[in-house]
Scaffold this motif. Structure first.
Motif, PDB file in Angstrom:
ATOM      1  N   ALA A 103       0.838  -1.207   0.000  1.00 53.83           N
ATOM      2  CA  ALA A 103       0.000   0.000   0.000  1.00 53.83           C
ATOM      3  C   ALA A 103       0.868   1.250   0.000  1.00 53.83           C
ATOM      4  O   ALA A 103       0.608   2.206  -0.751  1.00 53.83           O
ATOM      5  CB  ALA A 103      -0.939   0.000   1.200  1.00 53.83           C
ATOM      6  N   TRP A 157      -6.651   2.050   1.451  1.00 50.77           N
ATOM      7  CA  TRP A 157      -5.431   2.463   2.143  1.00 50.77           C
ATOM      8  C   TRP A 157      -4.438   3.131   1.200  1.00 50.77           C
ATOM      9  O   TRP A 157      -3.706   4.036   1.609  1.00 50.77           O
ATOM     10  CB  TRP A 157      -4.795   1.266   2.837  1.00 50.77           C
ATOM     11  CG  TRP A 157      -5.547   0.833   4.039  1.00 50.77           C
ATOM     12  CD1 TRP A 157      -6.177  -0.363   4.246  1.00 50.77           C
ATOM     13  CD2 TRP A 157      -5.780   1.604   5.218  1.00 50.77           C
ATOM     14  NE1 TRP A 157      -6.788  -0.386   5.468  1.00 50.77           N
ATOM     15  CE2 TRP A 157      -6.557   0.818   6.090  1.00 50.77           C
ATOM     16  CE3 TRP A 157      -5.415   2.890   5.615  1.00 50.77           C
ATOM     17  CZ2 TRP A 157      -6.970   1.272   7.336  1.00 50.77           C
ATOM     18  CZ3 TRP A 157      -5.829   3.346   6.859  1.00 50.77           C
ATOM     19  CH2 TRP A 157      -6.590   2.543   7.703  1.00 50.77           C
ATOM     20  N   ILE A 173      -5.561   6.652   1.046  1.00 53.40           N
ATOM     21  CA  ILE A 173      -5.249   7.367   2.294  1.00 53.40           C
ATOM     22  C   ILE A 173      -3.763   7.699   2.362  1.00 53.40           C
ATOM     23  O   ILE A 173      -3.369   8.820   2.723  1.00 53.40           O
ATOM     24  CB  ILE A 173      -5.683   6.526   3.497  1.00 53.40           C
ATOM     25  CG1 ILE A 173      -7.209   6.450   3.553  1.00 53.40           C
ATOM     26  CG2 ILE A 173      -5.131   7.112   4.797  1.00 53.40           C
ATOM     27  CD1 ILE A 173      -7.745   5.517   4.612  1.00 53.40           C
ATOM     28  N   MET A 174      -2.906   6.742   2.009  1.00 51.50           N
ATOM     29  CA  MET A 174      -1.466   7.004   2.007  1.00 51.50           C
ATOM     30  C   MET A 174      -1.102   8.067   0.971  1.00 51.50           C
ATOM     31  O   MET A 174      -0.226   8.910   1.203  1.00 51.50           O
ATOM     32  CB  MET A 174      -0.691   5.711   1.706  1.00 51.50           C
ATOM     33  CG  MET A 174      -0.791   4.654   2.790  1.00 51.50           C
ATOM     34  SD  MET A 174      -0.169   5.173   4.397  1.00 51.50           S
ATOM     35  CE  MET A 174      -1.695   5.194   5.331  1.00 51.50           C
ATOM     36  N   TRP A 231       0.373   7.649   9.903  1.00 49.83           N
ATOM     37  CA  TRP A 231      -0.683   7.075   9.076  1.00 49.83           C
ATOM     38  C   TRP A 231      -0.411   5.595   8.818  1.00 49.83           C
ATOM     39  O   TRP A 231      -1.352   4.784   8.734  1.00 49.83           O
ATOM     40  CB  TRP A 231      -0.795   7.838   7.757  1.00 49.83           C
ATOM     41  CG  TRP A 231      -1.426   9.174   7.916  1.00 49.83           C
ATOM     42  CD1 TRP A 231      -0.804  10.394   7.935  1.00 49.83           C
ATOM     43  CD2 TRP A 231      -2.820   9.434   8.110  1.00 49.83           C
ATOM     44  NE1 TRP A 231      -1.723  11.390   8.118  1.00 49.83           N
ATOM     45  CE2 TRP A 231      -2.964  10.833   8.230  1.00 49.83           C
ATOM     46  CE3 TRP A 231      -3.952   8.631   8.189  1.00 49.83           C
ATOM     47  CZ2 TRP A 231      -4.207  11.441   8.426  1.00 49.83           C
ATOM     48  CZ3 TRP A 231      -5.186   9.227   8.388  1.00 49.83           C
ATOM     49  CH2 TRP A 231      -5.297  10.617   8.506  1.00 49.83           C
ATOM     50  N   MET A 282      -2.882   2.542   9.802  1.00 46.22           N
ATOM     51  CA  MET A 282      -3.268   1.490   8.868  1.00 46.22           C
ATOM     52  C   MET A 282      -2.981   0.111   9.461  1.00 46.22           C
ATOM     53  O   MET A 282      -3.814  -0.802   9.363  1.00 46.22           O
ATOM     54  CB  MET A 282      -2.519   1.653   7.546  1.00 46.22           C
ATOM     55  CG  MET A 282      -2.731   0.530   6.551  1.00 46.22           C
ATOM     56  SD  MET A 282      -1.926   0.809   4.953  1.00 46.22           S
ATOM     57  CE  MET A 282      -0.206   0.836   5.440  1.00 46.22           C
ATOM     58  N   ALA A 342      -5.708  -2.718  10.134  1.00 44.74           N
ATOM     59  CA  ALA A 342      -5.528  -3.954   9.372  1.00 44.74           C
ATOM     60  C   ALA A 342      -5.422  -5.153  10.307  1.00 44.74           C
ATOM     61  O   ALA A 342      -5.952  -6.238  10.024  1.00 44.74           O
ATOM     62  CB  ALA A 342      -4.278  -3.859   8.507  1.00 44.74           C
TER      63      ALA A 342
END
Length: 304
Positions: free
Chosen positions: A93, A179, A182-183, A220, A224, A228
């Motif tokens: 990710a 994700w 988001i990253m 972040w 995650m 997860a």
């Protein structure tokens, strides 16, 4: 002649109106969280420390759950899956977000982000059905690859040693897209001045990613990893569906499946099932606390 007294009108400021709007938006989520999150959790704790007669038994139900012959096996299965899942989601990710941020621009960036996110629109059961189709050499579009690997039938693919990898691929396909986005957003928050200064100092693309970008989004990444991990402990649909389809996956492969067997199997012990659920919650909380402390997830930077 009487003088008129003027009473000034009191109107809420824009900030007060904004706060009220925020409460309205949050209220719906708060109600659902209370009804389907907090209250069931409290009820699980009550069940975990009582018996079917409602009598307090301390850790008795935890002993029942953890001494079951299937418990250690299911926890070992879950551990192998979560380890592979966490490494996969964190590495790929972040790597894909870095590639999108550093090398893809304009409409192509939008296209790839949409493509990554699209599988997340499928529900868990639908995703499992798609992957059962993909893993069946007779009908799969990747049948040549499967047969080249020696997997000529569905039963040979879903062997116990392959299950952690299969479940990781299924989870990544569904969950990675959100994700990655988001990253990508976190990377966009890194000031351009910082990146430009590093380039002027002669930093390569790899050095920029490793020494600048990844450290600046570590919170972040930790966030995650926590979610997860929590999602990984809830593994149920995928092994349950593959078990029904192949008759080769143990019905208590994951702890969640074992809890289901406690509650609805021959034992019919909802209290032991609740104890196992509370135990999984405790494991997730310990992992989250360790990661929060190590990453400084909730640290607030001091203002100048």
């Amino acid at each position: 002649m009487s003088a008129r007294t003027t009473i000034p009108s009191i109107r809420p400021s824009s900030r007060e109106r904004s706060n009220r709007s925020g409460y309205v938006f949050v209220a719906g989520y708060a109600i659902l969280l209370l009804a389907f999150g907090v209250l069931p959790t409290v009820y699980s704790f009550v069940l975990a420390f009582t018996n079917d007669q409602g009598q307090f038994v301390g850790f008795g139900q935890f002993v029942v759950a953890t001494t079951d012959f299937r418990f250690l096996r299911s926890m070992a299965n879950l551990g192998s899956y979560i380890l592979l899942w966490l490494v996969t989601i964190v590495v790929f990710a972040v790597a894909l977000a870095l590639l999108l941020r550093n090398y893809v621009r304009g409409r192509m960036s939008v296209f790839w982000r949409f493509l990554f996110y699209l599988p997340g629109a499928l529900a868990g059961v639908a995703s499992s059905l798609v992957w059962m189709f993909m893993l069946s050499p007779q009908v799969s579009p990747i049948a040549p690859l499967l047969k080249a690997a020696g997997w000529t039938d569905f039963g040979r693919i879903v062997q116990p040693q392959n299950l952690p990898v299969i479940f990781t691929v299924m989870a990544f396909w569904v969950g990675a897209g959100g994700w990655i986005i988001i990253m990508y957003g976190a990377l966009n928050n890194i000031p351009d001045e910082v990146m430009e200064a590093a380039r002027i100092d002669g930093a390569s693309a790899w050095q920029l990613a490793w020494h600048i970008q990844i450290p600046m989004i570590r919170q972040w990444i930790a966030y995650m990893a926590i979610l997860a991990f929590a999602a990984g402990t809830q593994l149920f649909v995928e092994p349950q569906m593959l078990g029904v389809a192949s008759k080769q996956v143990d019905i208590s492969w994951s702890p969640n499946q074992l809890a289901y067997q406690f509650a609805f199997g021959p034992m019919s012990n909802a209290n032991a099932a609740a104890a196992l659920s509370v135990l999984l919650l405790a494991v997730g909380l310990v992992f989250a606390v360790i990661l929060v402390r190590k990453s400084g997830l909730f640290d607030v930077e001091a203002e100048d």
